[in-house]
Write an enzyme that holds these catalytic residues in place. Structure first.
Site, mmCIF file in Angstrom:
data_model
loop_
_atom_site.group_PDB
_atom_site.id
_atom_site.type_symbol
_atom_site.label_atom_id
_atom_site.label_comp_id
_atom_site.label_asym_id
_atom_site.label_seq_id
_atom_site.Cartn_x
_atom_site.Cartn_y
_atom_site.Cartn_z
ATOM 1 C CB CYS A 108 -1.034 0.407 1.197
ATOM 2 S SG CYS A 108 -2.289 1.504 1.792
ATOM 3 C CG ASN A 212 -6.662 3.943 4.473
ATOM 4 O OD1 ASN A 212 -6.586 2.632 3.227
ATOM 5 N ND2 ASN A 212 -5.753 3.710 4.762
ATOM 6 C CG HIS A 413 2.106 4.865 6.832
ATOM 7 N ND1 HIS A 413 1.459 5.369 8.566
ATOM 8 C CD2 HIS A 413 0.418 4.582 6.464
ATOM 9 C CE1 HIS A 413 0.020 5.222 8.186
ATOM 10 N NE2 HIS A 413 -0.219 4.147 7.600
ATOM 11 C CE LYS A 489 -11.701 8.046 0.975
ATOM 12 N NZ LYS A 489 -10.735 7.478 1.537
#
Lengths: 490, 146
Positions: A108, A212, A413, A489
């Site tokens: 990710c 997210n 992060h 999103k």
């Protein structure tokens, strides 16, 4: 300076402050710790830290061959096995490799595109831009990519990452030069990737995913370090595009598949585990190496994924502004992995050695002069990209000198959650959050309103408080701040 | 003490979804765990059970069997885009040091007009995983990565 955090009970009582932003869990706080735990936090953030996350830092310190410290970044929160925001390095020979130190969403990560556009160019078309990005970049659960990889193409993606995308028309050579590791880790091996992982991966190459993950249109509202900003091609008022996503189902499945094998291996090699999700195997064992080489494939898949999404993003922007990507200056600034394990050279007790650095919810932050920093940025350090939460600031930092000493070349992060998704959905309503954001000039387009509620700005720590810690520690220095204009999103 | 009618309940977790599922038998606890997991993603009361999948699994221990059960359902959800609403775990048996599960899951292909997808579940984790007998019956506890 040494003081104890008082009155909170449990493991927090053992916390010792050893510097303004460094807290230590001493060896012996939990039986079996091989090294101390270190948590990087300011006074502002210390009260957000969950005792369970501290417990996880101490658990990681028990794993064989761990070097120096078990660490947690300022955005740390409860994870599984390792905390999110956890960093640990293990000796190449005596240490272990643990899938729980990488996470399910392997690689990710985040990338940042810059442009020649200004906030004034973009504001009037934000609605159209957000909508078109939403239409062009598949987002949300069950969304399928226009790109359908064949079996052999999937192998190429697993082995070559972003290079596959660039060679197939989804980007330019410069994208690879401005990407962590050139958008690929060498040494992947597809022979231990299950057919399930392949089935999940095939339709999802080029999809954003959910939760997210996002694609955000932003503008730079503040420059902290002009010299470094210039090197990164960043200036005030400039519009940037941030892409946050990972290896999708293929990464989740690779982690799931190998956790089973590694869990058996932990028993076989008699490694005592305080938490089953910390399952690990000796670094040189077949089990660990099979996981590691499969994890590399998932990491490469994620880089390819972000590269393909970059291409579609460029197409949309070119279409709306009726210019090509060169005229629009749509260059990749950089791309960082958040969830990955890498074999890197570090100095421990004055000696150079190879270690498996696990970063789970942490970003590499290599300093000026490091050979793995792209030539264009070598004298200022690698870009460190810190996304905010939806509606709040994101940051560009640059890797700084102290990162090699303090954190095995790592920084935070993101902002880090302070509220569960379930709680967020009770607290916020997606449509209200969306309309509040729109009132403040931020367009939101999501697959479903509930994801907006889950990811509302109020469920995260302040990204600004988090980056101030790594800045003050000298791990990564602040370069620029970006504010959102529009968010897509999943 | 658990309410004997309670099928499952969600526990507070910062990043992920954590739940406990109960049953008079371990089979029933596994069924309720699947309902709890699917309700994180979708409103299962809106899922018509017109398609069935038979699932047979083998695992070295009960924890692994629980993770495998939920992982298998997630895999079908993602690859075949089928949401399940009803689960029948016919048997969980222990033989020759292995645990075996035989089950049938019923649901339908997801239609985004009809089913609202909520939070995506990435994986079932081993974190704080429990599968145990209680004075009231059986309880399983799972954290799923969202």
């Amino acid at each position: 300076m040494e003081e104890e955090q008082e009155g909170q009970g449990g493991i927090q009582e053992s916390l010792k402050r050893i510097d303004d932003n460094i807290w230590e869990i001493p060896i012996g706080t939990k039986p079996g710790m091989n090294v101390p735990g270190r948590i990087f936090l300011s006074d502002k953030l210390i009260h957000n830290l969950e005792p369970e996350a501290l417990d996880q830092v101490a658990n990681v310190a028990m794993l064989p061959g761990i070097q120096k410290y078990s660490m947690a970044m300022p955005d740390a929160h409860l994870g599984y096995g390792f905390p999110i925001g956890g960093v640990a390095a293990f000796d190449e020979e005596e240490g272990v490799i643990s899938p729980g130190g990488v996470g399910f969403d392997i690689n990710c990560g985040v990338r940042l595109l810059r442009s020649n556009l200004t906030v004034d160019d973009v504001r009037p078309v934000m609605k159209e831009l957000t909508e078109k990005l939403f239409q062009s970049v598949p987002a949300g659960v069950g969304s399928k990519s226009r790109l359908r990889a064949s079996d052999s193409e999937l192998d190429d993606i697993f082995l070559h990452g972003s290079r596959w995308a660039v060679e197939n028309g989804y980007g330019v050579e410069a994208d690879l030069e401005h990407c962590e590791g050139g958008g690929c880790i060498e040494g992947g091996d597809v022979s231990h990737i299950s057919s399930k992982a392949r089935k999940r991966g095939k339709p999802q190459a080029g999809t954003l995913g959910s939760g997210n993950h996002f694609l955000e249109v932003q503008y730079i509202d503040q420059i902290y370090d002009r010299e470094v900003a210039e090197k990164f091609g960043l200036e005030e008022g400039q519009v940037t595009f941030m892409i946050h996503c990972g290896s999708r189902g293929t990464g989740h499945q690779i982690c799931t598949d190998h956790l089973r094998t590694i869990s058996q291996a932990s028993k076989k090699y008699k490694i005592s585990l305080p938490d089953k999700q910390l399952a690990c195997a000796p670094a040189q064992s077949d089990e660990a190496q099979n996981y590691f080489r499969s994890m590399i494939c998932a990491a490469n898949y994620a880089w390819n994924n972000r590269q393909v999404i970059t291409h579609w993003t460029r197409e949309v922007i070119s279409d709306i502004f009726r210019s090509d990507m060169d005229e629009l200056g749509l260059d990749l600034v950089y791309d960082v992995a958040h969830n990955v394990a890498k074999l890197e050279e570090h100095t421990v007790d004055g000696k150079k050695k190879n270690v498996y650095v696990h970063r789970k919810g942490a970003t590499r932050a290599f300093p000026p002069g490091h050979k793995d920093v792209p030539q264009a940025y070598r004298d200022v350090g690698q870009p460190v990209l810190i996304p905010g939460s939806m509606g709040t600031a994101s940051f560009v930092l640059h890797g700084a000198e102290a990162s090699m000493d303090i954190s095995f070349g790592s920084a935070c992060h993101g902002a880090g959650r302070v509220m569960s998704r379930a709680h967020a959905k009770k607290e916020f309503h997606g449509e209200d959050v969306k309309s509040d954001l729109e009132k403040s000039g931020i367009m939101v387009r999501a697959a479903h309103p509930s994801v907006i509620a889950e990811e509302a700005p109020g469920v995260y720590k302040s990204s600004s408080d988090v980056v101030n810690v790594v800045h003050d520690l000298g791990i990564a220095g602040k370069v620029a701040r970006m504010m959102p204009l529009g968010v897509v999103k999943g | 003490m658990q309410n004997s009618d309670l099928e499952y309940e969600y526990l507070e977790h910062t990043a992920d979804a954590k739940f406990r599922a109960y049953g008079k038998t371990m089979e029933e606890a596994f069924e309720n765990a699947a309902v709890a997991m699917f309700n994180v993603m979708i409103n299962t009361s809106k899922v018509d059970c017109i398609h069935t999948e038979d699932i047979e699994l083998t695992a070295p221990d009960i924890d692994d069997l629980l993770v495998d059960w939920l992982s298998e359902l997630l895999f079908i959800f993602e690859v075949d885009f089928i949401s399940f609403g009803k689960f029948e775990v016919k048997s969980i048996t222990q033989e020759d040091g292995e645990y075996k599960l035989s089950a049938r899951a019923s649901g339908e292909e997801i239609d985004l007009e009809k089913h609202e997808i909520d939070t995506e579940v990435k994986a079932a984790t081993y974190n704080d995983l429990k599968a145990e007998e209680t004075p009231e019956g059986f309880m399983v506890q799972v954290t799923v990565d969202t």
